[in-house]
Design an enzyme around this catalytic site. Structure first.
Site, PDB file in Angstrom:
ATOM      1  N   TYR A 111       0.849  -1.191   0.000  1.00 30.15           N
ATOM      2  CA  TYR A 111       0.000   0.000   0.000  1.00 30.15           C
ATOM      3  C   TYR A 111       0.885   1.241   0.000  1.00 30.15           C
ATOM      4  CZ  TYR A 111      -3.213   3.591   1.443  1.00 30.15           C
ATOM      5  OH  TYR A 111      -3.935   4.758   1.497  1.00 30.15           O
ATOM      6  N   LYS A 207     -12.381   0.232   4.140  1.00 28.66           N
ATOM      7  CA  LYS A 207     -12.624  -0.617   2.982  1.00 28.66           C
ATOM      8  C   LYS A 207     -13.736  -1.633   3.315  1.00 28.66           C
ATOM      9  CE  LYS A 207      -9.155   1.879   1.636  1.00 28.66           C
ATOM     10  NZ  LYS A 207      -7.766   1.449   1.757  1.00 28.66           N
TER      11      LYS A 207
HETATM   12  C1  LIG Z   1      -6.534   2.071   2.231  1.00 24.03           C
HETATM   13  C2  LIG Z   1      -5.466   1.205   2.770  1.00 24.03           C
HETATM   14  C3  LIG Z   1      -4.702   1.594   3.881  1.00 24.03           C
HETATM   15  C4  LIG Z   1      -4.861   2.952   4.541  1.00 24.03           C
HETATM   16  O1  LIG Z   1      -6.090   3.086   5.159  1.00 24.03           O
HETATM   17  P1  LIG Z   1      -6.866   4.495   5.375  1.00 24.03           P
HETATM   18  O2  LIG Z   1      -8.108   4.069   6.058  1.00 24.03           O
HETATM   19  O3  LIG Z   1      -7.069   5.079   4.018  1.00 24.03           O
HETATM   20  O4  LIG Z   1      -5.989   5.367   6.213  1.00 24.03           O
HETATM   21  C5  LIG Z   1      -3.753   0.714   4.360  1.00 24.03           C
HETATM   22  N1  LIG Z   1      -3.551  -0.496   3.773  1.00 24.03           N
HETATM   23  C6  LIG Z   1      -4.257  -0.897   2.695  1.00 24.03           C
HETATM   24  C7  LIG Z   1      -3.992  -2.233   2.085  1.00 24.03           C
HETATM   25  C8  LIG Z   1      -5.239  -0.068   2.158  1.00 24.03           C
HETATM   26  O5  LIG Z   1      -5.925  -0.468   1.078  1.00 24.03           O
END
Ligand SMILES: *Cc1c(COP(=O)(O)O)cnc(C)c1O
Length: 372
Positions: A111, A207
């Protein structure tokens, strides 16, 4: 991956210590006590402080809505959860476990927020990073001696590579490192890092856990043994003093979304399997990356970066936007993001497959791909 773990009738891994399957747990956990007249759902509790002499003094240290969310998510992975203001706040809490001058072993293809954070910490002289390819277990093992933290992500974002989490977690702990796994893509229903030997599981609950593209929140999950509890205390202290706490409304939104995680994921995965198969036959697609689990599919397209951009601009149902894991299907050319690692091909389009009708998704995507 999950192959070593017992699976229930629904094909999901079962969770030690709970009589209920995960699809039940996401619905049933974290509810108020069933006193006569009690509400079924935990409300968002808006307060900055509490009457004196209770278990929590001030709302930067704790909130009943966080607790309900934490009590719902922790058992899904056999641990104790903490909620943070964002996935990156959870990442920052885990990175705070590394002493100044310490060493982190991390995937160069991960990420981008994690890659950029580690790169900047290294440039500032706060820590050293040994970048590895997580699919090459021997290379990861060779990088481990003297490491303080092994950071893993599997499947990786956006290449969808798989790491042998069980082997690497064991090697990491044997080398004396804390082992953290970003489990955002797999979700607690498809992979349980603690059961595979990791110390900390990290989620961007923005997510799949929340699932409706309307909230930002992060979580950590640590073990219930002495080592796990000590880590949890350090992460909770970082949250308290760093102040990256979620709002009660955000915690409530994630809790509400979590209730449907099992059905959302089941449908999204079915759609992803079907679309991945059709994309493999598509004349505009040169490569399909789909690891066989989850609902993210990455494709490489003809026409280079411009072709990929035309695809993203050409859909009507799929949303051209960053992020993933919502009920609505999204797509994005990842290299448009500043800080995206160069290991991501310029023509890679990441598809976050939602829960819409698969034929509608296919028609829209197929038409856009023909613009590549
Ligand atoms: C989106 C994401 C993050 C960061 O998360 P946020 O809620 O946007 O701060 C970390 N790891 C992965 C794999 C992600 O998809």
């Amino acid at each position: 991956m999950t192959s070593e773990q017992p699976t229930g009738a629904d094909g999901h891994a079962t969770h030690a210590g709970s009589p209920f399957a995960p699809a039940t747990q996401v619905v049933a956990l974290g509810r108020p006590d069933r006193a006569p007249g009690a509400p079924l759902a935990v409300p968002p509790v808006f307060t900055s402080t509490y009457a004196a002499d209770g278990p929590v003094n001030y709302a930067r240290a704790g909130n009943p809505t966080w607790s309900a969310l934490e009590d719902s998510v922790g058992p899904l992975e056999g641990g104790d959860a903490l909620a943070f203001a964002s996935g990156m706040a959870a990442v920052a809490a885990v990175l705070s476990l590394v002493p100044t001058g310490g060493t982190v072993v991390a995937p160069f293809a991960a990420y981008n927020g994690v890659v950029v954070s580690l790169t900047e910490a290294q440039e500032a002289g706060r820590l050293a990073v040994r970048w590895v390819d997580v699919t090459d277990a021997e290379a990861v093992e060779a990088a481990l001696p003297g490491a303080d933290l092994l950071w893993l992500e599997s499947p990786t974002n956006p290449l969808l590579d798989l790491a042998d989490v069980e082997r690497l977690a064991q090697a990491g702990r044997a080398a004396g490192a804390v082992v953290a796994v970003d489990n955002t893509f797999a979700t607690p229903l498809l992979q349980q890092p603690l059961a595979l030997g990791a110390d900390v599981s990290v989620h961007s609950a923005t997510k799949y856990l929340s699932g409706h593209s309307d909230v930002i929140l992060g979580m950590t999950i640590t073990g219930t043994d002495e080592r796990g509890r000590a880590l949890r205390d350090r992460l909770a202290r970082h949250r308290l003093l760093g102040g990256a706490i979620p709002g009660p409304m955000e915690a409530w939104l994630v809790l509400r979304g979590l209730r449907t995680l099992a059905v959302r994921l089941e449908r999204a995965c079915e759609n992803a399997v079907e679309l991945a198969a059709r994309l493999r036959e598509h004349p505009s697609v040169t490569r399909v990356r789909y690891p066989g689990l989850g609902a993210i599919v990455s494709v490489e397209t003809v026409g280079g970066a411009e072709g990929a951009e035309r695809v993203c601009a050409g859909t009507h149902l799929w949303s051209h936007s960053t992020s993933l894991g919502g009920v609505e299907s999204q797509l994005e050319r990842r290299r448009r993001q500043p800080g995206e690692p160069e290991s991501t091909p310029v023509d890679l389009v990441r598809l976050s497959v939602g829960i819409e009708d698969v034929e509608d998704l296919w028609r829209d995507l197929d038409a856009a791909l023909r613009l590549a």
